[in-house]
Design a protein around this motif. Structure first.
Motif, mmCIF file in Angstrom:
data_model
loop_
_atom_site.group_PDB
_atom_site.id
_atom_site.type_symbol
_atom_site.label_atom_id
_atom_site.label_comp_id
_atom_site.label_asym_id
_atom_site.label_seq_id
_atom_site.Cartn_x
_atom_site.Cartn_y
_atom_site.Cartn_z
ATOM 1 N N THR A 58 -7.767 -5.152 0.917
ATOM 2 C CA THR A 58 -6.453 -4.520 0.886
ATOM 3 C C THR A 58 -5.431 -5.562 0.446
ATOM 4 N N VAL A 59 -4.680 -5.234 -0.606
ATOM 5 C CA VAL A 59 -3.671 -6.143 -1.147
ATOM 6 C C VAL A 59 -2.314 -5.647 -0.651
ATOM 7 N N LEU A 60 -1.646 -6.448 0.160
ATOM 8 C CA LEU A 60 -0.457 -6.003 0.887
ATOM 9 C C LEU A 60 0.834 -6.471 0.218
ATOM 10 N N PRO A 61 1.949 -5.778 0.485
ATOM 11 C CA PRO A 61 3.241 -6.170 -0.096
ATOM 12 C C PRO A 61 3.654 -7.576 0.324
ATOM 13 N N ALA A 120 -7.701 -8.377 4.448
ATOM 14 C CA ALA A 120 -6.285 -8.249 4.108
ATOM 15 C C ALA A 120 -5.813 -9.483 3.345
ATOM 16 N N PHE A 121 -5.185 -9.255 2.203
ATOM 17 C CA PHE A 121 -4.608 -10.311 1.371
ATOM 18 C C PHE A 121 -3.096 -10.170 1.469
ATOM 19 N N ALA A 122 -2.435 -11.159 2.091
ATOM 20 C CA ALA A 122 -1.020 -11.014 2.436
ATOM 21 C C ALA A 122 -0.266 -12.310 2.186
ATOM 22 N N ASP A 123 1.050 -12.196 2.216
ATOM 23 C CA ASP A 123 1.907 -13.370 2.104
ATOM 24 C C ASP A 123 1.546 -14.381 3.190
ATOM 25 N N HIS A 124 1.622 -15.653 2.853
ATOM 26 C CA HIS A 124 1.226 -16.710 3.786
ATOM 27 C C HIS A 124 1.959 -16.593 5.115
ATOM 28 N N ASP A 125 3.246 -16.270 5.077
ATOM 29 C CA ASP A 125 4.045 -16.199 6.295
ATOM 30 C C ASP A 125 3.720 -14.985 7.158
ATOM 31 N N GLU A 144 -16.426 -4.659 -2.230
ATOM 32 C CA GLU A 144 -16.951 -3.594 -3.083
ATOM 33 C C GLU A 144 -15.841 -2.712 -3.638
ATOM 34 N N GLU A 145 -14.687 -2.744 -2.971
ATOM 35 C CA GLU A 145 -13.557 -1.940 -3.423
ATOM 36 C C GLU A 145 -12.267 -2.630 -3.008
ATOM 37 N N ALA A 146 -11.206 -2.312 -3.718
ATOM 38 C CA ALA A 146 -9.893 -2.872 -3.388
ATOM 39 C C ALA A 146 -8.855 -1.758 -3.465
ATOM 40 N N VAL A 147 -7.908 -1.781 -2.539
ATOM 41 C CA VAL A 147 -6.804 -0.836 -2.572
ATOM 42 C C VAL A 147 -5.515 -1.648 -2.645
ATOM 43 N N VAL A 148 -4.735 -1.413 -3.693
ATOM 44 C CA VAL A 148 -3.522 -2.188 -3.957
ATOM 45 C C VAL A 148 -2.349 -1.476 -3.284
ATOM 46 N N LEU A 149 -2.119 -1.790 -2.019
ATOM 47 C CA LEU A 149 -1.042 -1.164 -1.256
ATOM 48 C C LEU A 149 0.327 -1.703 -1.645
ATOM 49 N N SER A 150 0.345 -2.840 -2.327
ATOM 50 C CA SER A 150 1.614 -3.444 -2.722
ATOM 51 C C SER A 150 2.310 -2.687 -3.841
ATOM 52 N N GLY A 151 1.545 -1.961 -4.655
ATOM 53 C CA GLY A 151 2.130 -1.271 -5.795
ATOM 54 C C GLY A 151 2.534 -2.189 -6.935
ATOM 55 N N ALA A 173 -6.257 -2.699 14.975
ATOM 56 C CA ALA A 173 -7.589 -2.433 14.431
ATOM 57 C C ALA A 173 -8.180 -3.724 13.883
ATOM 58 N N PRO A 174 -9.503 -3.859 13.935
ATOM 59 C CA PRO A 174 -10.118 -5.114 13.486
ATOM 60 C C PRO A 174 -10.022 -5.327 11.983
ATOM 61 N N VAL A 175 -9.360 -6.413 11.584
ATOM 62 C CA VAL A 175 -9.346 -6.871 10.198
ATOM 63 C C VAL A 175 -10.268 -8.082 10.157
ATOM 64 N N VAL A 176 -11.368 -7.988 9.414
ATOM 65 C CA VAL A 176 -12.413 -9.005 9.518
ATOM 66 C C VAL A 176 -12.003 -10.332 8.897
ATOM 67 N N GLU A 177 -11.059 -10.291 7.944
ATOM 68 C CA GLU A 177 -10.659 -11.526 7.282
ATOM 69 C C GLU A 177 -9.216 -11.412 6.803
ATOM 70 N N LEU A 178 -8.447 -12.458 7.043
ATOM 71 C CA LEU A 178 -7.056 -12.520 6.607
ATOM 72 C C LEU A 178 -6.923 -13.634 5.574
ATOM 73 N N LEU A 179 -6.465 -13.288 4.383
ATOM 74 C CA LEU A 179 -6.363 -14.243 3.298
ATOM 75 C C LEU A 179 -4.902 -14.421 2.897
ATOM 76 N N PRO A 180 -4.405 -15.662 2.830
ATOM 77 C CA PRO A 180 -3.016 -15.886 2.435
ATOM 78 C C PRO A 180 -2.863 -15.967 0.915
ATOM 79 N N ARG A 181 -1.742 -15.469 0.427
ATOM 80 C CA ARG A 181 -1.410 -15.677 -0.980
ATOM 81 C C ARG A 181 -1.173 -17.172 -1.205
#
Length: 325
Positions: free
Chosen positions: A6-9, A34-39, A74-81, A49-57
Motif C-alpha cells: 500500500t502506497v500512502l499519501p 505500508a510505504f509511507a513518509d518517514h515521519d 504480488e499487488e500494489a494499491v496506490v492510495l496516494s493518488g 490491524a496488523p501491518v506486517v512491514e512499514l517502509l519509509p520513503r
C-alpha cells in the motif's frame, strides 16, 4: 496469503484518511506492507490491524524502487493518488497495480479506478473503490480512522504535561488548536476568538492547554500571551507518536479543519471542529464529536464564539451524564 503493498499519501491529513482502507485489507487476510513518509512510520505502528512491514520513503526514486522491489509484493494499491507513485510500483515490477485514473497513471497501472465524485460521506470512504477493485467488500457503515497508542508514547505525553505543570488527573482537560495544518477551510478561526473561548472555559472551571506545531507556533504563543500566560503551549517538541498519545489523554479538542482535529478523533478524543467546507466529508462522523460549519460561501471568522462554547459545554455535559450512569 497475498502480499499487498500500500502506497500512502505524503501528507498527514491524507494518510489519516487511508487508515480504514488499511484496516479492511488487513482484516481480509492479506499481508499488508505500508510505504509511507518517514515521519509517519512511527504513527502507523498504532494502527489496530496488523501491518506486517512499514517502509519509509527515502526521497531517492532509485533507492525507493529497490526497496519496494525487495518486498516481493504480488499487488500494489496506490492510495496516494500520485502519478509518481504509480510509476514507482511499475518500476518495482509489482505484477498487479491498482490506483486512481490520472493524466499519466494509466500507463503505469494494470487496474485503473475512477475516483468517486464528492458525496455526503467521509473522504476516507472514497478508497472503497480501490478496496473493491482488490475483490474485498467495504463495510457499512463507513469505518472511521482509528489509532491505538502505546504505553511508551503515553508515558512521554504524561511527562510533557507534567513539565507544563498540568497535574496528572486534571479533569476536564480541554485543548485548543489555533492552527490549520493540513486543512483547506481558508483563513483560520480568528486568534481573538480562541482567546475568548479560553477565558470562557476558565470561568467554567475547565483546564486548558494550547496545541501547536512548528509551523504555527507563533499563533499559539500569541494566544498564550493574550490570555495571561496561563494555558501552556504544547506540541512542537513532541514526536508525532507522543502528540497522538497526548491527544488521547485529553477530554476534548477544539480545532479548525486540520490534521490535528483528525488525529484527535482517530485516537478516540471528542472534538469540536470548525469548518468552511463540508464537515460530512472532512469532519469526524462518530458520536461524541460536534462540527460547526460556517455559512456557505463564508470563512471561519463568521462562526461566533458563543456557538463554539455551546458545543463544548454540550459535549462535556453529555460526558458527565455518561460518567454518572
Amino acid at each position: 496469503m497475498t502480499r499487498t503493498l500500500t502506497v500512502l499519501p505524503t501528507d498527514l491529513a491524507g494518510l489519516l484518511t487511508t487508515l480504514p482502507a488499511l484496516e479492511v485489507l488487513a482484516a481480509s487476510g492479506r499481508e499488508v506492507v505500508a510505504f509511507a513518509d518517514h515521519d509517519h512510520v512511527g504513527l502507523l505502528r498504532f494502527h489496530p490491524a496488523p501491518v506486517v512491514e512499514l517502509l519509509p520513503r527515502l526521497g531517492q526514486p532509485e533507492a525507493e524502487r529497490l526497496l519496494l522491489q525487495s518486498t516481493e509484493a504480488e499487488e500494489a494499491v496506490v492510495l496516494s493518488g500520485r502519478t509518481l507513485d504509480a510509476w514507482l510500483v511499475r518500476s518495482a515490477n509489482v505484477p498487479r497495480r491498482i490506483g486512481y485514473s490520472s493524466l499519466f497513471g494509466p500507463f503505469f497501472l494494470t487496474h485503473r479506478v475512477r475516483r468517486p465524485r464528492p458525496a455526503a460521506r467521509p473522504v476516507s470512504a472514497d478508497h472503497r473503490v480501490l478496496v473493491e477493485a482488490l475483490g474485498e467488500s467495504w463495510p457499512e457503515p463507513d469505518p472511521p480512522p482509528r489509532l491505538l497508542v502505546d504505553g511508551e508514547s503515553l508515558a512521554e505525553a504524561a511527562e510533557r504535561l507534567a513539565r507544563a505543570h498540568v497535574e496528572d488527573g486534571t479533569r476536564p482537560l480541554v485543548a485548543v488548536y489555533p492552527g490549520t495544518a493540513g486543512g483547506q477551510s481558508g483563513a483560520p478561526w480568528p486568534r481573538g476568538r480562541f482567546e475568548e473561548l479560553l477565558r470562557d472555559l476558565r470561568r467554567r472551571g475547565m483546564s486548558a492547554i494550547i496545541l501547536a506545531t512548528t509551523d504555527d507556533l507563533w499563533q499559539a504563543v500569541r494566544v498564550y500571551e493574550e490570555t495571561g500566560k496561563i494555558h501552556p503551549v504544547i506540541g512542537p517538541d513532541l514526536r508525532l507518536e507522543a502528540l497522538a498519545a497526548l491527544l488521547s489523554r485529553l477530554d476534548l479538542v477544539v480545532a479548525s479543519d486540520s490534521w490535528m482535529l483528525q488525529l484527535a478523533a482517530a485516537v478516540g478524543t471528542p472534538t469540536v471542529g470548525l469548518f468552511a467546507r463540508d464537515p460530512r466529508r472532512w469532519g469526524p462522523q462518530e458520536p461524541g464529536h460536534r462540527t460547526i460549519r460556517a455559512p456557505r460561501g463564508e470563512w471561519l471568522r463568521s462562526i461566533p464564539t458563543d456557538s463554539v462554547v455551546a458545543a463544548v459545554v454540550g459535549l462535556r455535559e453529555k460526558a458527565d451524564d455518561g460518567a454518572s450512569v
